[in-house]
Design a protein around this motif. Structure first.
Motif, PDB file in Angstrom:
ATOM      1  N   VAL A  51       0.852  -1.188   0.000  1.00  0.00           N
ATOM      2  CA  VAL A  51       0.000   0.000   0.000  1.00  0.00           C
ATOM      3  C   VAL A  51       0.888   1.238   0.000  1.00  0.00           C
ATOM      4  O   VAL A  51       1.562   1.540   1.005  1.00  0.00           O
ATOM      5  CB  VAL A  51      -0.928   0.010   1.219  1.00  0.00           C
ATOM      6  CG1 VAL A  51      -1.798   1.266   1.215  1.00  0.00           C
ATOM      7  CG2 VAL A  51      -1.791  -1.228   1.231  1.00  0.00           C
ATOM      8  N   GLY A  52       0.896   1.941  -1.123  1.00  0.00           N
ATOM      9  CA  GLY A  52       1.685   3.154  -1.237  1.00  0.00           C
ATOM     10  C   GLY A  52       3.161   2.889  -1.000  1.00  0.00           C
ATOM     11  O   GLY A  52       3.751   1.940  -1.535  1.00  0.00           O
ATOM     12  N   SER A  53       3.783   3.724  -0.165  1.00  0.00           N
ATOM     13  CA  SER A  53       5.203   3.581   0.144  1.00  0.00           C
ATOM     14  C   SER A  53       5.452   2.791   1.426  1.00  0.00           C
ATOM     15  O   SER A  53       6.574   2.714   1.901  1.00  0.00           O
ATOM     16  CB  SER A  53       5.830   4.983   0.277  1.00  0.00           C
ATOM     17  OG  SER A  53       5.180   5.718   1.312  1.00  0.00           O
ATOM     18  N   THR A  54       4.397   2.234   1.984  1.00  0.00           N
ATOM     19  CA  THR A  54       4.544   1.461   3.220  1.00  0.00           C
ATOM     20  C   THR A  54       4.975   0.039   2.907  1.00  0.00           C
ATOM     21  O   THR A  54       5.036  -0.383   1.751  1.00  0.00           O
ATOM     22  CB  THR A  54       3.226   1.430   4.003  1.00  0.00           C
ATOM     23  OG1 THR A  54       2.259   0.717   3.237  1.00  0.00           O
ATOM     24  CG2 THR A  54       2.718   2.848   4.244  1.00  0.00           C
ATOM     25  N   VAL A  66      -0.837  -5.354   0.238  1.00  0.00           N
ATOM     26  CA  VAL A  66      -2.238  -5.160  -0.132  1.00  0.00           C
ATOM     27  C   VAL A  66      -3.070  -6.382   0.225  1.00  0.00           C
ATOM     28  O   VAL A  66      -4.227  -6.266   0.641  1.00  0.00           O
ATOM     29  CB  VAL A  66      -2.346  -4.844  -1.640  1.00  0.00           C
ATOM     30  CG1 VAL A  66      -3.804  -4.779  -2.081  1.00  0.00           C
ATOM     31  CG2 VAL A  66      -1.635  -3.547  -1.959  1.00  0.00           C
ATOM     32  N   ILE A  67      -2.466  -7.541   0.082  1.00  0.00           N
ATOM     33  CA  ILE A  67      -3.221  -8.774   0.317  1.00  0.00           C
ATOM     34  C   ILE A  67      -3.689  -8.873   1.769  1.00  0.00           C
ATOM     35  O   ILE A  67      -4.789  -9.388   2.052  1.00  0.00           O
ATOM     36  CB  ILE A  67      -2.358  -9.993  -0.093  1.00  0.00           C
ATOM     37  CG1 ILE A  67      -3.240 -11.232  -0.234  1.00  0.00           C
ATOM     38  CG2 ILE A  67      -1.231 -10.251   0.899  1.00  0.00           C
ATOM     39  CD1 ILE A  67      -2.535 -12.398  -0.885  1.00  0.00           C
ATOM     40  N   TRP A  68      -2.876  -8.327   2.702  1.00  0.00           N
ATOM     41  CA  TRP A  68      -3.282  -8.375   4.111  1.00  0.00           C
ATOM     42  C   TRP A  68      -4.338  -7.323   4.407  1.00  0.00           C
ATOM     43  O   TRP A  68      -5.218  -7.541   5.240  1.00  0.00           O
ATOM     44  CB  TRP A  68      -2.079  -8.174   5.021  1.00  0.00           C
ATOM     45  CG  TRP A  68      -1.008  -9.198   4.834  1.00  0.00           C
ATOM     46  CD1 TRP A  68       0.307  -8.985   4.573  1.00  0.00           C
ATOM     47  CD2 TRP A  68      -1.172 -10.622   4.869  1.00  0.00           C
ATOM     48  NE1 TRP A  68       0.983 -10.173   4.446  1.00  0.00           N
ATOM     49  CE2 TRP A  68       0.099 -11.189   4.621  1.00  0.00           C
ATOM     50  CE3 TRP A  68      -2.251 -11.471   5.073  1.00  0.00           C
ATOM     51  CZ2 TRP A  68       0.312 -12.569   4.580  1.00  0.00           C
ATOM     52  CZ3 TRP A  68      -2.041 -12.842   5.025  1.00  0.00           C
ATOM     53  CH2 TRP A  68      -0.786 -13.374   4.785  1.00  0.00           C
ATOM     54  N   VAL A  69      -4.267  -6.201   3.734  1.00  0.00           N
ATOM     55  CA  VAL A  69      -5.316  -5.188   3.894  1.00  0.00           C
ATOM     56  C   VAL A  69      -6.646  -5.739   3.384  1.00  0.00           C
ATOM     57  O   VAL A  69      -7.696  -5.571   4.020  1.00  0.00           O
ATOM     58  CB  VAL A  69      -4.932  -3.894   3.152  1.00  0.00           C
ATOM     59  CG1 VAL A  69      -6.064  -2.875   3.227  1.00  0.00           C
ATOM     60  CG2 VAL A  69      -3.657  -3.293   3.741  1.00  0.00           C
ATOM     61  N   SER A  70      -6.600  -6.423   2.229  1.00  0.00           N
ATOM     62  CA  SER A  70      -7.826  -7.003   1.678  1.00  0.00           C
ATOM     63  C   SER A  70      -8.408  -8.040   2.634  1.00  0.00           C
ATOM     64  O   SER A  70      -9.628  -8.087   2.852  1.00  0.00           O
ATOM     65  CB  SER A  70      -7.537  -7.643   0.323  1.00  0.00           C
ATOM     66  OG  SER A  70      -7.161  -6.678  -0.636  1.00  0.00           O
ATOM     67  N   ILE A  84     -15.878  -1.605  -2.020  1.00  0.00           N
ATOM     68  CA  ILE A  84     -15.352  -0.308  -2.445  1.00  0.00           C
ATOM     69  C   ILE A  84     -13.825  -0.381  -2.550  1.00  0.00           C
ATOM     70  O   ILE A  84     -13.222   0.104  -3.516  1.00  0.00           O
ATOM     71  CB  ILE A  84     -15.798   0.800  -1.477  1.00  0.00           C
ATOM     72  CG1 ILE A  84     -17.303   1.040  -1.600  1.00  0.00           C
ATOM     73  CG2 ILE A  84     -15.032   2.089  -1.725  1.00  0.00           C
ATOM     74  CD1 ILE A  84     -17.849   2.017  -0.585  1.00  0.00           C
ATOM     75  N   TRP A  85     -13.189  -0.978  -1.553  1.00  0.00           N
ATOM     76  CA  TRP A  85     -11.726  -1.145  -1.574  1.00  0.00           C
ATOM     77  C   TRP A  85     -11.293  -1.975  -2.772  1.00  0.00           C
ATOM     78  O   TRP A  85     -10.326  -1.619  -3.467  1.00  0.00           O
ATOM     79  CB  TRP A  85     -11.283  -1.779  -0.262  1.00  0.00           C
ATOM     80  CG  TRP A  85      -9.926  -2.441  -0.306  1.00  0.00           C
ATOM     81  CD1 TRP A  85      -9.667  -3.762  -0.391  1.00  0.00           C
ATOM     82  CD2 TRP A  85      -8.649  -1.788  -0.242  1.00  0.00           C
ATOM     83  NE1 TRP A  85      -8.313  -4.008  -0.398  1.00  0.00           N
ATOM     84  CE2 TRP A  85      -7.666  -2.792  -0.309  1.00  0.00           C
ATOM     85  CE3 TRP A  85      -8.252  -0.453  -0.150  1.00  0.00           C
ATOM     86  CZ2 TRP A  85      -6.303  -2.515  -0.275  1.00  0.00           C
ATOM     87  CZ3 TRP A  85      -6.884  -0.173  -0.125  1.00  0.00           C
ATOM     88  CH2 TRP A  85      -5.930  -1.187  -0.186  1.00  0.00           C
ATOM     89  N   SER A 123      -4.193  -2.600  -7.149  1.00  0.00           N
ATOM     90  CA  SER A 123      -3.608  -3.895  -6.770  1.00  0.00           C
ATOM     91  C   SER A 123      -4.639  -4.802  -6.115  1.00  0.00           C
ATOM     92  O   SER A 123      -4.610  -6.022  -6.294  1.00  0.00           O
ATOM     93  CB  SER A 123      -2.428  -3.672  -5.816  1.00  0.00           C
ATOM     94  OG  SER A 123      -1.392  -2.959  -6.444  1.00  0.00           O
ATOM     95  N   ALA A 124      -5.554  -4.218  -5.354  1.00  0.00           N
ATOM     96  CA  ALA A 124      -6.622  -5.015  -4.744  1.00  0.00           C
ATOM     97  C   ALA A 124      -7.519  -5.617  -5.815  1.00  0.00           C
ATOM     98  O   ALA A 124      -7.983  -6.755  -5.682  1.00  0.00           O
ATOM     99  CB  ALA A 124      -7.434  -4.161  -3.782  1.00  0.00           C
TER     100      ALA A 124
END
Length: 896
Positions: free
Chosen positions: A627-630, A634-638, A805-806, A812-813
């Protein structure tokens, strides 16, 4: 309606109770004596289980004697026919029986379980479950014994006549009914614990059948326990009826208020039968040495008998040889000297002096039947055979080596049909059981006069089990034993939960009812922990959402049918229907146990963490995207947003379900809530079928967004109006709710790889939202009204829509969530199919060629094989040339 015979038509049950109890004790005594002869006289190696069975018999004698004595002082008669000077003696006999009953069962089951511990020292799961059952038997039995001892306060009031006004006593029949689930659970555990070991052993068919039947005699104990429960239930019902009939009639006196001697007599009789049959069943496996001595053909397979005969013949020939030849041929098998008598000094393999034999080998070794009891001349030969079989006895019995099945991530659509069909059957039964459970709970709430707050509490207890189960033992079972283990464990726990309902119904206890619902939630959450990812992963990954929607649509059909069946067929809403609810729970529990056993033997594919990781690595998806520059992937955020979405969705869906009847009563009271909710469930199921089809052509994230938006709009529309419009809107709301869970689940799980099982744990535990939102909605309902309370559902779905929405907004999501084909597996599968087709073709050609060679080699003239020249002459067709292919010199000719 069938007429019932008044109890007064039978003046005295005492003779029947006396005769049956004495007869069962006599049979129990015979079996116990035969067991002791077998262990002490033949094998000469008693063990701890033998001593516990002696203790059990002593306690059984005490229970049976107390019943028989009770019949001589009024047990079995109506209270008004019991002489006043009998009452104290009868109460003392009944009190003695109540104290001895549970210890007798404890000793019997402890003997069986200690015997189980000797069956195998390598099967760790079997040993752990046996030890756990042993702990439950003794801890639970001790608690019930203390409950019986202190059934009155003070204790002496249990056998005082009349009972002092200052004393308080619990009805003993109620105590017995409350303890019924523990007895049934332990009976079933003892019955089925050894079956996986026995059925997987590679033994002759007859011997395996005898073993299974021998250990299966415990089914009679379970049957007797159910019959005993029926009589206990009848005693409780009839006694309650008598109290109600005599209530307020002071002329009858207190003696008519409790016809205990009449109503409890048959219950006591069946309790004695349960104890005595349990001891008899415990003795059956230990009788093999006795049976093999006098009835060897009962336990010997024909193949073994022939092998034994051949071995004895060779031994006899060896005995007839000169000493030098005997020493050279049988140096490793013949002992220095044979035993003088098989009774005074048995061979080491039978547990005498020397190396001890494993108990399973003791039960399965066919040479047990070769004890030299026919004549003394066979002693040397049979002992030699026994000594020969003794050495490999550690590995005498082995287990079927199952071929490793293809893992679920590599299956094609065609290959996945069977496993998906089997698990979908489980989905249907699970949905049917859940719908039936919900209706039975409502029936209990009506009979027990539970408040609306208590109803919400029991619902929350059920979904709290969904939080605890996956995060504790469910995760361990799933990770270490796989998908199928979760089905069996989940079904068994679910069966225990339905059994625990019995004491909660008997005692009409709200806390016990909460415990029952909690245990049920533990079981179904363990089931769901494995079933959902299995369907999502079994087959091509691009159809995961379609498969899961289809299976869960079948589950929804079960949820539609079961409430209608329960309300329209099983019982009506009346005060006496609680007994029907109890028996329905008991039947549901037994059915679930049978289903668990069936799924234990159903062959289903599995997938290890490594295989799941490989399956995700084959996908052209950005698994390492952040996610961004972090550094946050993304897979864990999803996954995290998906877990939150499941939490909100289940909370909203359960809030709709629990308040459906109250909402309908407000907006259109003329409609039948059960029938109208069945329409809503039908719409729920139809939407899942439609979503399953739509997922084939439309991206799943679009479908998820559409149905979430429809649910939000419907929930908002339900907050106002009256009449047919809001009644239709709540059905539309259920339509939009249908596909949400499978859509969220499959997309949140995609691409997780080796962490798939842990992700499934989190997603399943998130269904615990059903324990959080309904209480909030209940508070809103109390504050205003049911339509206003729908703001909670609106808020839940508004929060849950963050997941689609995400998925649709972040690039990437989107790439992670969108289904893609596993092209590598498809190519490998095609190559494998081509190789198999080629191998099949070559095999067919080889079989044809072998058949030709066989026909040629077996053709004879005058008892000799035909020469090449003769074959040439036979092969010349009329008017043609011989069909011959010559091979190289020195090799035979080949005919085509």
């Amino acid at each position: 309606m069938a007429t019932t015979v008044s109890p007064r038509d039978v003046p005295d049950r005492g003779p029947v109770v006396l005769a049956v109890t004495a007869a069962s004790l006599a049979c129990c005594t015979v079996f116990t004596v035969l067991r002791l002869i077998s262990r002490f006289g033949v094998v000469k190696k008693p063990m701890w289980d033998d001593y516990f069975i002696i203790l059990a018999w002593l306690l059984a004698f005490g229970t049976s004697f107390s019943i028989c004595y009770g019949t001589s002082v009024g047990l079995g008669r109506h209270q008004e026919d019991v002489l006043s000077n009998w009452e104290s003696a009868m109460k003392k006999a009944a009190y003695a029986f109540s104290i001895l009953y549970n210890p007798a069962l404890m000793a019997t089951k402890t003997s069986i379980l200690i015997f189980y511990l000797t069956l195998s020292k390598t099967q760790k799961i079997f040993r752990y479950t046996t030890l756990a059952t042993l702990a439950v038997v003794n801890v639970g039995g001790l608690a019930l014994t203390l409950l019986n001892v202190f059934q009155c306060h003070p204790v002496a009031a249990a056998f005082q006549t009349p009972v002092p006004d200052s004393a308080s006593c619990t009805n003993i029949v109620t105590i017995y009914l409350s303890s019924a689930p523990l007895n049934i659970i332990t009976d079933l555990a003892i019955l089925f614990l050894p079956m996986p070991i026995l059925t997987s052993m590679r033994l002759p068919r007859k011997q395996k059948t005898i073993l299974v039947i021998t250990f299966g005699f415990g089914v009679f104990v379970a049957v007797v326990d159910v019959v005993r429960i029926a009589y206990l239930q009848s005693a409780a019902r009839d006694n309650l009826r008598a109290v109600q009939e005599y209530k307020g009639d002071n002329s009858t006196g207190s003696r008519n208020d409790d016809d205990y001697s009449w109503y409890a007599s048959l219950s006591f009789m069946w309790s004695a039968i349960e104890i005595n049959i349990g001891i008899m069943c415990a003795c059956v496996p230990a009788l093999k040495p006795l049976v093999t001595r006098f009835l060897p053909h009962w336990v010997l397979d024909g193949t073994i008998a022939r092998e034994k005969s051949a071995t004895q013949t060779s031994d006899s020939m060896a005995i007839a040889m000169p000493p030098d030849n005997v020493e050279s041929c049988r140096r490793s098998t013949v002992p220095p000297s044979p035993p003088e008598s098989p009774l005074t000094k048995p061979p080491p393999a039978l547990g005498g002096v020397g190396e001890s034999m494993d108990m399973m080998a003791f039960l399965t070794t066919p040479d047990m039947s070769e004890l030299p009891h026919l004549n003394q001349t066979n002693t040397i030969g049979t002992y030699a055979t026994t000594a020969r079989t003794r050495r490999p006895s550690v590995a005498f019995f082995d287990f079927v080596d199952m071929n490793k099945k293809k893992n679920i991530t590599l299956m094609s659509n065609k290959e996945s049909i069977y496993p998906i069909f089997m698990v979908t059957i489980l989905f249907f039964i699970w949905g049917f059981a859940y719908g039936l459970l919900d209706t039975l709970n409502a029936q209990f709430q009506a009979v027990a006069h539970m408040s609306a707050g208590q109803t919400v509490g029991q619902h929350s207890a059920y979904f709290f089990g969904y939080i605890v189960g996956p995060l504790t033992f469910g995760r361990l079972v799933f990770r270490y034993w796989g998908f199928k283990a979760c089905y069996t464990v989940g079904l068994i726990i679910y069966a225990c939960g339905t059994l625990v309902f019995w004491p909660s119904a008997v005692l009409t206890s709200f806390p016990a009812f909460l415990i029952s619902n909690f245990i049920t939630g533990l079981g179904l959450s363990t089931l769901e922990l494995s079933a959902n990812p299995f369907i999502a992963l079994c087959g091509p990954p691009e159809y995961a959402e379609a498969r899961l929607n289809l299976s869960q649509a079948i589950q929804a059909i079960g949820s539609v049918l079961s409430p209608l069946l329960a309300k329209k067929v099983l019982f009506k809403a009346s005060a006496g229907s609680l007994i029907n609810v109890q028996w329905t729970y008991l039947g549901l529990s037994f059915f679930t146990v049978i289903l668990a056993i069936a799924f234990f033997y159903v062959p289903l594919p599995e997938a290890t963490d490594e295989e799941l990781e490989n399956a995700s690595a084959r996908m052209p998806i950005p698994r390492e995207a952040t996610v961004g520059s972090t550094n946050i992937k993304v897979i864990w955020v999803s996954l995290g947003v998906g877990v939150f979405s499941v939490f909100c969705y289940v909370g909203g869906q359960e809030s709709t379900s629990t308040t459906f009847a109250e909402y309908l009563h407000l907006v259109m009271p003329s409609l039948d809530p059960v029938s109208h909710q069945a329409i809503g469930h039908t719409a729920f199921a139809v939407s899942r079928f439609l979503a399953a089809i739509a997922n084939i052509w439309i991206k799943p994230r679009y479908i998820l967004l559409f149905f979430f938006a429809g649910a939000i709009a419907s929930a908002a529309a339900c907050m106002s109006g009256s009449g047919p419009a809001p009644a239709a809107l709540i059905v539309i709301l259920m339509f939009f709710e249908g596909p949400l869970f499978p859509q969220i689940y499959a997309q949140a799980l995609r691409g997780i790889g080796k962490h798939t099982k842990d992700a499934a744990v989190l997603l399943t535990a998130a269904t615990g939202g059903g324990s959080v939102f309904p209480p909030i909605m209940y508070g809103a309902l109390r504050a205003r009204n049911i339509q206003y309370a729908f703001c909670v559902i609106l808020a839940a779905y508004s929060a849950g829509i963050l997941f689609p929405i995400w998925l649709n907004m972040y690039p990437s999501a989107r790439e992670l969530a969108d289904p893609v084909r596993d092209e590598q597996t498809r190519r490998e599968s095609q190559l494998e199919d081509e190789r198999q087709d080629s191998a099949t073709s070559g095999e067919k050609k080889g079989k044809r060629w072998s058949a030709i060679k066989k026909r040629c080699s077996t053709s004879k003239e005058g008892g000799h094989l035909p020469t090449v020249e003769h074959r040439e002459r036979r092969s010349i067709p009329e008017g043609g040339a011989p069909i011959i292919a010559r091979s190289d010199p020195g090799s035979s000719s080949r005919i085509f």
